[in-house]
Design an enzyme around this catalytic site. Structure first.
Site, PDB file in Angstrom:
ATOM      1  N   GLN A  19       0.799  -1.224   0.000  1.00  0.00           N
ATOM      2  CA  GLN A  19       0.000   0.000   0.000  1.00  0.00           C
ATOM      3  C   GLN A  19       0.836   1.280   0.000  1.00  0.00           C
ATOM      4  O   GLN A  19       0.325   2.347  -0.325  1.00  0.00           O
ATOM      5  CB  GLN A  19      -0.947   0.001   1.203  1.00  0.00           C
ATOM      6  CG  GLN A  19      -2.003  -1.087   1.102  1.00  0.00           C
ATOM      7  CD  GLN A  19      -2.908  -1.144   2.311  1.00  0.00           C
ATOM      8  OE1 GLN A  19      -2.587  -1.833   3.281  1.00  0.00           O
ATOM      9  NE2 GLN A  19      -4.021  -0.443   2.287  1.00  0.00           N
ATOM     10  N   HIS A 113       0.887  -9.337   4.432  1.00  0.00           N
ATOM     11  CA  HIS A 113      -0.239  -8.393   4.503  1.00  0.00           C
ATOM     12  C   HIS A 113      -0.910  -8.339   3.129  1.00  0.00           C
ATOM     13  O   HIS A 113      -0.616  -7.465   2.310  1.00  0.00           O
ATOM     14  CB  HIS A 113       0.250  -7.008   4.957  1.00  0.00           C
ATOM     15  CG  HIS A 113      -0.874  -6.089   5.348  1.00  0.00           C
ATOM     16  ND1 HIS A 113      -0.903  -5.395   6.542  1.00  0.00           N
ATOM     17  CD2 HIS A 113      -2.020  -5.746   4.719  1.00  0.00           C
ATOM     18  CE1 HIS A 113      -2.011  -4.664   6.611  1.00  0.00           C
ATOM     19  NE2 HIS A 113      -2.704  -4.862   5.503  1.00  0.00           N
ATOM     20  N   ASN A 157      -1.723 -10.958   8.266  1.00  0.00           N
ATOM     21  CA  ASN A 157      -2.663  -9.880   8.542  1.00  0.00           C
ATOM     22  C   ASN A 157      -4.096 -10.295   8.206  1.00  0.00           C
ATOM     23  O   ASN A 157      -4.368 -10.797   7.120  1.00  0.00           O
ATOM     24  CB  ASN A 157      -2.300  -8.662   7.678  1.00  0.00           C
ATOM     25  CG  ASN A 157      -3.265  -7.505   7.912  1.00  0.00           C
ATOM     26  OD1 ASN A 157      -3.257  -6.902   8.983  1.00  0.00           O
ATOM     27  ND2 ASN A 157      -4.098  -7.201   6.931  1.00  0.00           N
ATOM     28  N   GLU A 158      -4.982 -10.052   9.138  1.00  0.00           N
ATOM     29  CA  GLU A 158      -6.412 -10.325   8.953  1.00  0.00           C
ATOM     30  C   GLU A 158      -6.635 -11.700   8.331  1.00  0.00           C
ATOM     31  O   GLU A 158      -7.176 -11.837   7.232  1.00  0.00           O
ATOM     32  CB  GLU A 158      -7.096  -9.218   8.148  1.00  0.00           C
ATOM     33  CG  GLU A 158      -7.084  -7.914   8.923  1.00  0.00           C
ATOM     34  CD  GLU A 158      -7.979  -6.818   8.366  1.00  0.00           C
ATOM     35  OE1 GLU A 158      -8.430  -6.933   7.217  1.00  0.00           O
ATOM     36  OE2 GLU A 158      -8.220  -5.838   9.096  1.00  0.00           O
TER      37      GLU A 158
HETATM   38  C1  BGC Z   1      -6.308  -3.807   6.170  1.00  0.00           C
HETATM   39  C2  BGC Z   1      -5.603  -2.635   5.545  1.00  0.00           C
HETATM   40  C3  BGC Z   1      -6.643  -1.660   4.984  1.00  0.00           C
HETATM   41  C4  BGC Z   1      -7.470  -1.166   6.149  1.00  0.00           C
HETATM   42  C5  BGC Z   1      -8.488  -0.090   5.814  1.00  0.00           C
HETATM   43  C6  BGC Z   1      -7.534  -3.442   6.966  1.00  0.00           C
HETATM   44  O1  BGC Z   1      -8.529  -4.348   6.703  1.00  0.00           O
HETATM   45  O2  BGC Z   1      -5.417  -4.582   6.906  1.00  0.00           O
HETATM   46  O3  BGC Z   1      -4.721  -3.093   4.580  1.00  0.00           O
HETATM   47  O4  BGC Z   1      -6.071  -0.629   4.264  1.00  0.00           O
HETATM   48  O5  BGC Z   1      -8.158  -2.247   6.716  1.00  0.00           O
HETATM   49  O6  BGC Z   1      -9.519  -0.551   5.034  1.00  0.00           O
END
Ligand code: BGC
Length: 427
Positions: A19, A113, A157-158
């Site tokens: 990003q 990520h 991540n997530e």
């Molecule tokens: C993610 C980010 C994303 C952010 C805002 C999260 O779900 O880890 O990469 O930019 O939310 O939407």
């Protein structure tokens, strides 16, 4: 009297390589952004050029009073072709880590990520068992080289985003107003005109595989795929701990604050299980849990309710509700008695005064949770810089620092100072 987080509390900001760095040309996302008919609103190109400007960016953070930085190492850079590791990229991240230490910033490293190397997709991507082995190899390489400089690692991540996207797709089928209905937190393009079929066909061609086999990380996940993601995490944790048992390892999950109205109990419980509880057996040997929160969800008898009446919305379309952070931390703490780190929390807005207000409310709530005895070890605001919000491109503004992408000039916002001051002096 001022309330201040105790010494050692990590207070900082987060980014993700794809990003902000720019030119992540060997990644699957790069392919997805650039195929004909891409559903990405624009390609990431040179993003915020953080790859070249990390020194300035880290210094701006430190000058504002932050003491931690969560960033990700990009697998597609480290291993641009299967089994071929690029030592120059290891050197790059070594310098980023050194720069953190030079500025008294504690690094919190995420190993994955969302973006993956593009070679992973023809191998079956995130629905294929082989990925467990590939991910393990990549993690081993990074941690062998750089582990001594990494006190905290978030493996993935997530990890639950694929399951949430599957829910979102099901909702899309029955919705006449997806922009409003879908309270999903990540930057998915919800434009009804998007032709997903043509897009997947183009992806199939670009990756040289059947369109149905294109399985990047941010995509609807099957139950089996969900299990594979968890096994990747377990394997990564094992590898990290074998190399250096002092490294604190965790995963991050995207969680909402669940507000349950009478009659909504069953649906809320199902989501809580799917988003969080069913992962717990895989996380028992972790050192901390990364909690990422952006809003709340209100459950009524027929499902998640749209924000009503006067409710203020963020630029992402979901409800502005900074109190959600404390709500979700209290919920998590009922099921998790190890440290919690807030690895993301933030708001997309063009109005920085709203961000200041959001930070103050979110952090007051978090402070209260700590007072109640919940072990929260840090808060990483999303995001350090205005950046590439995945399929939604650059229009969303999550940053504590604005970026003029024509010149790549940085403009720190008042919210950055606000976060630093809360860290230094309290509120
Ligand atoms: C993610 C980010 C994303 C952010 C805002 C999260 O779900 O880890 O990469 O930019 O939310 O939407």
């Amino acid at each position: 009297m001022m309330n201040k987080f105790k010494d050692g509390f990590l207070i900082g900001a987060a980014t993700a390589a794809h990003q902000v760095e720019g030119n992540n040309v060997n990644s699957d996302c790069w392919v997805m952004e650039n195929v004909p008919g891409s559903i990405y609103k624009e390609p990431s190109l040179d993003a915020a050029d953080h790859y070249n400007r990390y020194e300035d960016d880290i210094k701006i953070m430190a000058d504002a009073g932050l003491n931690a930085y969560r960033f990700s190492i990009e697998w597609a850079r480290i291993e641009p072709a299967k089994g071929r590791f690029d030592e120059n990229e290891i050197e790059h991240y070594k310098k980023v880590l050194e720069c953190c230490y030079k500025n008294n910033i504690t690094p919190i490293v995420t190993l994955h990520h969302f973006s993956s190397p593009k070679w992973l997709i023809p191998e079956g991507g995130w629905e294929d068992e082989k990925t467990i082995h590939y991910f393990e190899n990549y993690c081993r390489h990074v941690v062998e080289k750089l582990g001594d400089m990494m006190p905290y690692i978030c493996t993935i991540n997530e990890a639950n985003i694929g399951i949430q996207i599957k829910k979102f797709m099901a909702m899309a089928e029955g919705s006449d107003n997806l922009e409003k209905d879908a309270n999903i937190q990540v930057g998915l393009n919800k434009d009804a005109k998007v032709d997903m079929k043509a897009y997947y066909e183009a992806l199939g061609e670009a990756f040289g595989i059947d369109p149905a086999k294109v399985q990047p990380f941010v995509a609807p996940r099957t139950v089996e795929g969900d299990r594979i993601v968890m096994r990747c995490h377990e394997r990564a944790r094992q590898v990290i701990k074998n190399i250096n048992p002092d490294i604190k390892v965790g995963i991050t999950l995207s969680l909402v604050d669940y507000h349950v109205l009478p009659g909504g109990e069953r649906l809320a419980a199902a989501d809580q299980d799917e988003d969080f509880l069913h992962y717990l057996p895989y996380l028992q040997d972790d050192d901390f849990l990364g909690v990422q929160n952006y809003t709340r969800q209100v459950y009524g008898p027929s499902g998640v309710l749209r924000p009503v009446g006067e409710a203020k919305l963020t630029k992402m379309g979901y409800e502005y509700y900074p109190e959600a952070l404390a709500g979700v931390v209290r919920f998590v703490s009922k099921h998790w008695n190890k440290p919690i780190m807030i690895t993301e929390n933030g708001i997309s807005t063009d109005n920085d005064t709203d961000r200041v207000d959001f930070i103050e409310h979110a952090l007051k709530g978090l402070y209260q949770c700590i007072e109640e005895g919940i072990e929260v070890i840090g808060y990483m605001h999303w995001s350090l810089l205005d950046n590439f919000e995945w399929q939604l491109g650059y229009e969303q503004k999550f940053g504590l620092i604005a970026v003029d992408r024509a010149t790549q000039t940085r403009y720190p916002k008042r919210s950055l100072r606000c976060l630093g001051n809360i860290g230094k002096y309290g509120f």
